[in-house]
Structure formats: structure tokens, C-alpha cells
Design a protein around this motif. Structure first.
Motif, PDB file in Angstrom:
ATOM      1  N   ASP A  14     -57.758   8.019 -31.460  1.00  0.00           N
ATOM      2  CA  ASP A  14     -58.951   7.165 -31.419  1.00  0.00           C
ATOM      3  C   ASP A  14     -58.620   5.738 -30.973  1.00  0.00           C
ATOM      4  O   ASP A  14     -59.276   4.780 -31.381  1.00  0.00           O
ATOM      5  N   ARG A  15     -57.590   5.610 -30.146  1.00  0.00           N
ATOM      6  CA  ARG A  15     -57.218   4.326 -29.547  1.00  0.00           C
ATOM      7  C   ARG A  15     -57.468   4.414 -28.052  1.00  0.00           C
ATOM      8  O   ARG A  15     -57.518   5.508 -27.489  1.00  0.00           O
ATOM      9  N   PRO A  16     -57.600   3.282 -27.379  1.00  0.00           N
ATOM     10  CA  PRO A  16     -57.768   3.314 -25.923  1.00  0.00           C
ATOM     11  C   PRO A  16     -56.582   4.007 -25.235  1.00  0.00           C
ATOM     12  O   PRO A  16     -55.450   3.965 -25.730  1.00  0.00           O
ATOM     13  N   GLU A  17     -56.855   4.621 -24.100  1.00  0.00           N
ATOM     14  CA  GLU A  17     -55.828   5.383 -23.382  1.00  0.00           C
ATOM     15  C   GLU A  17     -54.626   4.510 -23.033  1.00  0.00           C
ATOM     16  O   GLU A  17     -53.487   4.972 -23.073  1.00  0.00           O
ATOM     17  N   ARG A  18     -54.847   3.255 -22.699  1.00  0.00           N
ATOM     18  CA  ARG A  18     -53.736   2.358 -22.353  1.00  0.00           C
ATOM     19  C   ARG A  18     -52.779   2.171 -23.517  1.00  0.00           C
ATOM     20  O   ARG A  18     -51.561   2.087 -23.329  1.00  0.00           O
ATOM     21  N   GLN A  19     -53.310   2.106 -24.736  1.00  0.00           N
ATOM     22  CA  GLN A  19     -52.441   1.958 -25.906  1.00  0.00           C
ATOM     23  C   GLN A  19     -51.657   3.232 -26.154  1.00  0.00           C
ATOM     24  O   GLN A  19     -50.477   3.181 -26.529  1.00  0.00           O
ATOM     25  N   LYS A  20     -52.271   4.384 -25.957  1.00  0.00           N
ATOM     26  CA  LYS A  20     -51.569   5.658 -26.109  1.00  0.00           C
ATOM     27  C   LYS A  20     -50.421   5.753 -25.114  1.00  0.00           C
ATOM     28  O   LYS A  20     -49.304   6.166 -25.463  1.00  0.00           O
ATOM     29  N   LEU A  21     -50.682   5.369 -23.868  1.00  0.00           N
ATOM     30  CA  LEU A  21     -49.650   5.423 -22.838  1.00  0.00           C
ATOM     31  C   LEU A  21     -48.538   4.406 -23.104  1.00  0.00           C
ATOM     32  O   LEU A  21     -47.372   4.679 -22.814  1.00  0.00           O
ATOM     33  N   THR A  22     -48.882   3.275 -23.682  1.00  0.00           N
ATOM     34  CA  THR A  22     -47.866   2.282 -24.028  1.00  0.00           C
ATOM     35  C   THR A  22     -46.947   2.817 -25.114  1.00  0.00           C
ATOM     36  O   THR A  22     -45.733   2.627 -25.057  1.00  0.00           O
TER      37      THR A  22
END
Length: 61
Positions: A14-22
Motif C-alpha cells: 500500500d505504498r507508491p510504486e516508486r517506494q517499492k522499487l526503491t
């Protein structure tokens, strides 16, 4: 360079995709997973973007 230990303490769900990728770029795949990395400006910038999901400690080499 100094080394830092990064531990994921909150879920990437439930976090933005950019944070998941980071998180993946830092090498963190699961909760309570830790990695030791060099404290380069690039790594510190990534840690700053997800600092609410991780815990950072300095490693005495």
C-alpha cells in the motif's frame, strides 16, 4: 567510505510504486531484512526517500 546497515521495519504494501522499487534497489525484499552497503550519496538519497520504512545504523568496520 563508511558502511551503513539498513533494516526494513515497515511493509511496502500500500505504498507508491516508486517506494517499492526503491526498497528493491536497496536490496530489501522482506520485513526485518537487513543489508550492509557503502554510504554513497546515491544510497543515502534512496534511504532518505524511504526513511519512514527503514531503520539505519552505522557499522563499525
Amino acid at each position: 567510505m563508511a558502511k551503513i546497515k539498513i533494516t526494513q521495519v515497515k511493509s511496502g504494501i500500500d505504498r507508491p510504486e516508486r517506494q517499492k522499487l526503491t526498497l528493491l534497489a536497496l536490496g530489501l525484499k522482506k520485513m526485518n531484512n537487513s543489508v550492509e552497503v557503502e554510504a554513497t550519496p546515491q544510497i543515502l538519497g534512496m534511504v532518505r526517500k524511504v526513511n519512514h520504512l527503514v531503520k539505519v545504523e552505522e557499522v563499525n568496520a
